[in-house]
Design an enzyme around this catalytic site. Structure first.
Site, short mmCIF file in Angstrom:
data_model
loop_
_atom_site.label_atom_id
_atom_site.label_comp_id
_atom_site.label_asym_id
_atom_site.label_seq_id
_atom_site.Cartn_x
_atom_site.Cartn_y
_atom_site.Cartn_z
N TYR A 92 12.22 -1.28 0.46
CA TYR A 92 11.02 -0.44 0.57
C TYR A 92 10.49 -0.52 2.00
O TYR A 92 10.31 0.49 2.69
CB TYR A 92 9.98 -0.93 -0.44
CG TYR A 92 8.58 -0.38 -0.25
CD1 TYR A 92 8.25 0.91 -0.66
CD2 TYR A 92 7.58 -1.15 0.35
CE1 TYR A 92 6.97 1.41 -0.48
CE2 TYR A 92 6.30 -0.65 0.53
CZ TYR A 92 6.00 0.63 0.11
OH TYR A 92 4.74 1.12 0.30
N LYS A 133 10.34 2.23 5.00
CA LYS A 133 9.00 2.67 5.45
C LYS A 133 8.93 2.58 6.98
O LYS A 133 8.26 3.37 7.62
CB LYS A 133 7.88 1.83 4.82
CG LYS A 133 7.63 2.03 3.34
CD LYS A 133 7.16 3.41 2.93
CE LYS A 133 5.71 3.71 3.15
NZ LYS A 133 5.35 5.06 2.60
N1 LIG Z 1 0.10 1.24 -3.70
C1 LIG Z 1 -0.03 0.48 -2.62
O1 LIG Z 1 -0.51 -0.65 -2.65
C2 LIG Z 1 0.39 1.04 -1.28
C3 LIG Z 1 0.07 0.32 -0.14
C4 LIG Z 1 0.45 0.81 1.09
C5 LIG Z 1 1.11 2.01 1.18
N2 LIG Z 1 1.41 2.70 0.06
C6 LIG Z 1 2.09 4.00 0.19
O2 LIG Z 1 1.25 4.98 -0.39
C7 LIG Z 1 2.04 6.05 -0.90
C8 LIG Z 1 1.59 6.36 -2.30
O3 LIG Z 1 1.79 5.23 -3.12
P1 LIG Z 1 1.29 5.18 -4.62
O4 LIG Z 1 0.89 3.79 -4.88
O5 LIG Z 1 0.35 6.29 -4.88
O6 LIG Z 1 2.67 5.46 -5.39
P2 LIG Z 1 2.97 6.33 -6.69
O7 LIG Z 1 4.30 5.88 -7.19
O8 LIG Z 1 1.83 6.31 -7.63
O9 LIG Z 1 3.10 7.81 -6.10
C9 LIG Z 1 4.23 8.26 -5.43
C10 LIG Z 1 4.49 9.71 -5.85
O10 LIG Z 1 5.63 10.18 -5.14
C11 LIG Z 1 6.38 10.99 -6.02
N3 LIG Z 1 7.77 11.06 -5.56
C12 LIG Z 1 8.66 10.04 -5.51
N4 LIG Z 1 9.85 10.49 -5.09
C13 LIG Z 1 9.69 11.82 -4.82
C14 LIG Z 1 10.57 12.84 -4.37
N5 LIG Z 1 11.86 12.59 -4.11
N6 LIG Z 1 10.08 14.08 -4.22
C15 LIG Z 1 8.79 14.37 -4.52
N7 LIG Z 1 7.92 13.44 -4.98
C16 LIG Z 1 8.37 12.19 -5.13
C17 LIG Z 1 6.26 10.31 -7.36
O11 LIG Z 1 6.58 11.19 -8.43
C18 LIG Z 1 4.81 9.86 -7.35
O12 LIG Z 1 3.97 10.82 -7.96
C19 LIG Z 1 3.49 5.61 -0.75
O13 LIG Z 1 4.03 6.21 0.40
C20 LIG Z 1 3.41 4.11 -0.53
O14 LIG Z 1 4.47 3.67 0.24
C21 LIG Z 1 1.07 2.25 -1.18
C1 LIG Z 2 3.28 -12.34 -10.03
C2 LIG Z 2 2.53 -12.41 -8.73
C3 LIG Z 2 2.41 -13.79 -8.20
C4 LIG Z 2 1.16 -11.77 -8.79
C5 LIG Z 2 1.21 -10.33 -9.24
C6 LIG Z 2 0.39 -9.41 -8.36
C7 LIG Z 2 1.24 -8.34 -7.73
C8 LIG Z 2 1.62 -7.34 -8.79
C9 LIG Z 2 0.52 -7.62 -6.56
C10 LIG Z 2 -0.19 -8.55 -5.60
C11 LIG Z 2 -0.04 -7.95 -4.19
C12 LIG Z 2 0.45 -6.57 -4.49
C13 LIG Z 2 1.02 -5.72 -3.41
C14 LIG Z 2 1.97 -4.74 -3.70
C15 LIG Z 2 2.50 -4.57 -5.10
C16 LIG Z 2 1.75 -5.37 -6.16
C17 LIG Z 2 1.41 -6.77 -5.66
C18 LIG Z 2 2.68 -7.53 -5.30
C19 LIG Z 2 2.64 -3.92 -2.63
C20 LIG Z 2 3.99 -4.60 -2.46
C21 LIG Z 2 2.89 -2.46 -3.07
C22 LIG Z 2 3.47 -1.63 -1.95
C23 LIG Z 2 2.57 -1.62 -0.76
O1 LIG Z 2 3.01 -0.78 0.26
C24 LIG Z 2 2.28 -3.04 -0.21
C25 LIG Z 2 3.48 -3.64 0.46
C26 LIG Z 2 1.21 -2.89 0.88
O2 LIG Z 2 1.47 -3.04 2.06
O3 LIG Z 2 0.07 -2.66 0.55
C27 LIG Z 2 1.72 -3.88 -1.37
C28 LIG Z 2 1.27 -5.26 -0.96
C29 LIG Z 2 0.46 -5.91 -2.05
#
Ligand SMILES: NC(=O)c1ccc[n+]([C@@H]2O[C@H](COP(=O)([O-])OP(=O)(O)OC[C@H]3O[C@@H](n4cnc5c(N)ncnc54)[C@H](O)[C@@H]3O)[C@@H](O)[C@H]2O)c1
Ligand SMILES: CC(C)CCC[C@@H](C)[C@H]1CC[C@H]2C3=C(CC[C@]12C)[C@@]1(C)CC[C@H](O)[C@@](C)(C(=O)O)[C@@H]1CC3
Length: 345
Positions: free
Chosen positions: A144, A148
């Site tokens: 991932y 990214k």
């Molecule tokens: N959730 C976090 O903690 C977190 C932290 C930092 C960055 N991000 C970034 O934020 C963004 C959104 O994350 P999220 O948590 O909302 O994830 P999410 O999985 O809820 O949403 C991602 C969406 O992308 C769509 N998708 C995936 N593959 C696709 C494709 N090939 N074509 C079209 N659509 C597609 C999925 O259907 C989904 O609706 C991501 O880029 C993720 O890397 C998330």
């Molecule tokens: C079992 C474990 C010890 C505790 C479980 C908690 C865990 C599910 C979350 C705690 C920190 C979270 C996190 C992401 C996913 C869910 C956790 C691991 C993350 C990897 C999701 C993708 C994002 O891009 C991330 C890398 C970011 O930079 O924000 C997230 C980092 C934190």
């Protein structure tokens, strides 16, 4: 080639708009008077004023239909970080992002806002108040993160004032809030299986968790401040709650709020990390025979046992960013939004 008409600055597209962050972003954009096209491989909801385009972002023709007459594109689609499918990450985050950039050029899009991640600089060791000039991780912690990094570079390098195509990357960290499919659900699932009894390390490590509304606010500010003469062009911005919190205090508050016990017993970080690494290797070796998904992956253990918090001074300075929802209120709102995950529900 799509036919070009002059795009309206209030017409935008959200790629990944059916997802957790994407849907919150779409809702706020509609509130602010934007006309929104959602492009996603699935349609998760319906909303007045929002046009859904279902398709894979690797499909340029499908994308072009969604980008017609659009001036701003938010790209927040990604495969779930928990997936271990390297080919999928490569196809969607790298090849797909190239396709998004190409489709933006063809459709005459003026601004592209990428949702990157603060994890692009995280290698599994402490980061305290990290700024955007930290180097990209040389040994990314998983596929991932690896993809990214490439994705962010592609988008930032595509920024061209001459071509009238401006780009910016938002790096949130640990997004949480209502409808989040991973942080709270994974945490509760782990607690229900009796595996949330232990604190990894001494429990003093500080981490950023960012409420989804604040992440959305950062994206909209970036879109509205991104201009040819602004410092945002081709830059990355950390967007956090700006309130680093002890990882285990945050987890305990969520767990106790939902009626579960907080973890109490300490385990040494290196021991747990070593075990997680061993389990991960075993899962890899046994993959042709049986599919094992360990709860404690090296990535999760590293995130749970190290400091990783980031400065958002650059976002404050260049786009006037301030978090809208403070951490304590965000935790309360989040806990209240998960009645179905309460103990005994
Ligand atoms: N959730 C976090 O903690 C977190 C932290 C930092 C960055 N991000 C970034 O934020 C963004 C959104 O994350 P999220 O948590 O909302 O994830 P999410 O999985 O809820 O949403 C991602 C969406 O992308 C769509 N998708 C995936 N593959 C696709 C494709 N090939 N074509 C079209 N659509 C597609 C999925 O259907 C989904 O609706 C991501 O880029 C993720 O890397 C998330
Ligand atoms: C079992 C474990 C010890 C505790 C479980 C908690 C865990 C599910 C979350 C705690 C920190 C979270 C996190 C992401 C996913 C869910 C956790 C691991 C993350 C990897 C999701 C993708 C994002 O891009 C991330 C890398 C970011 O930079 O924000 C997230 C980092 C934190």
């Amino acid at each position: 080639m799509a036919t070009r008409t002059r795009p309206s600055s209030k017409r935008c597209a959200v790629i990944g708009g059916s997802g957790f962050l994407g849907r919150h972003l779409v809702e706020r954009l509609v509130d602010r008077g934007y006309t929104v096209n959602v492009f996603d491989i699935r349609q998760a909801y319906e909303l007045p004023g929002v046009m859904f385009h279902q398709g894979d972002l690797c499909d340029r023709q499908a994308l072009l239909l969604a980008l017609k007459e659009v001036s701003v594109v938010f790209h927040c689609a990604s495969p779930a970080p928990a997936s271990d499918d390297r080919a999928l990450f490569q196809r969607v985050n790298i090849d797909g992002t190239r396709t998004v950039i190409q489709a933006c050029h063809e459709a005459g899009v003026q601004k592209l806002i990428l949702t990157s991640s603060a994890s692009v600089v995280f290698e599994g060791t402490d980061i305290k108040n990290g700024r955007e000039d930290l180097p990209y991780a040389k040994k990314p912690i998983d596929y991932y993160t690896e993809t990214k990094i490439v994705q962010e570079k592609l988008v930032l390098e595509a920024c061209s004032k001459e071509k009238g195509f401006l780009t910016v990357a938002i790096r949130p960290h640990g997004i949480f809030g209502p409808r989040d499919p991973q942080l709270v659900p994974i945490l509760v699932d782990t607690a229900r299986r009796g595996k949330m009894k232990f604190i990894i390390g001494d429990g003093s490590n500080l981490v950023d968790f960012t409420y989804v509304e604040n992440v959305v606010h950062g994206h909209i500010l970036a879109a509205e401040h991104l201009k040819a003469d602004s410092p945002l062009c081709g830059q990355a911005y950390h967007i956090t709650n700006d309130e680093p919190v002890r990882f285990w205090d945050f987890m305990s508050q969520i767990l106790e709020g939902l009626g579960y016990s907080a973890p109490r017993y300490h385990l040494p970080y290196t021991l747990v990390y070593g075990i997680a690494l061993l389990l991960w290797l075993m899962a890899l070796v046994l993959r042709p025979l049986i599919r094992i998904k360990p709860t404690f992956t090296p990535m999760r253990v590293a995130l749970a046992g190290t400091h990783h918090y980031y400065s958002c001074a650059r976002a404050k300075k260049d786009m006037g960013y301030q978090p809208l929802v403070p951490l304590q209120e965000a935790i309360v709102r989040t806990v209240e939004s998960y009645p179905h995950l309460r103990k005994g529900a």
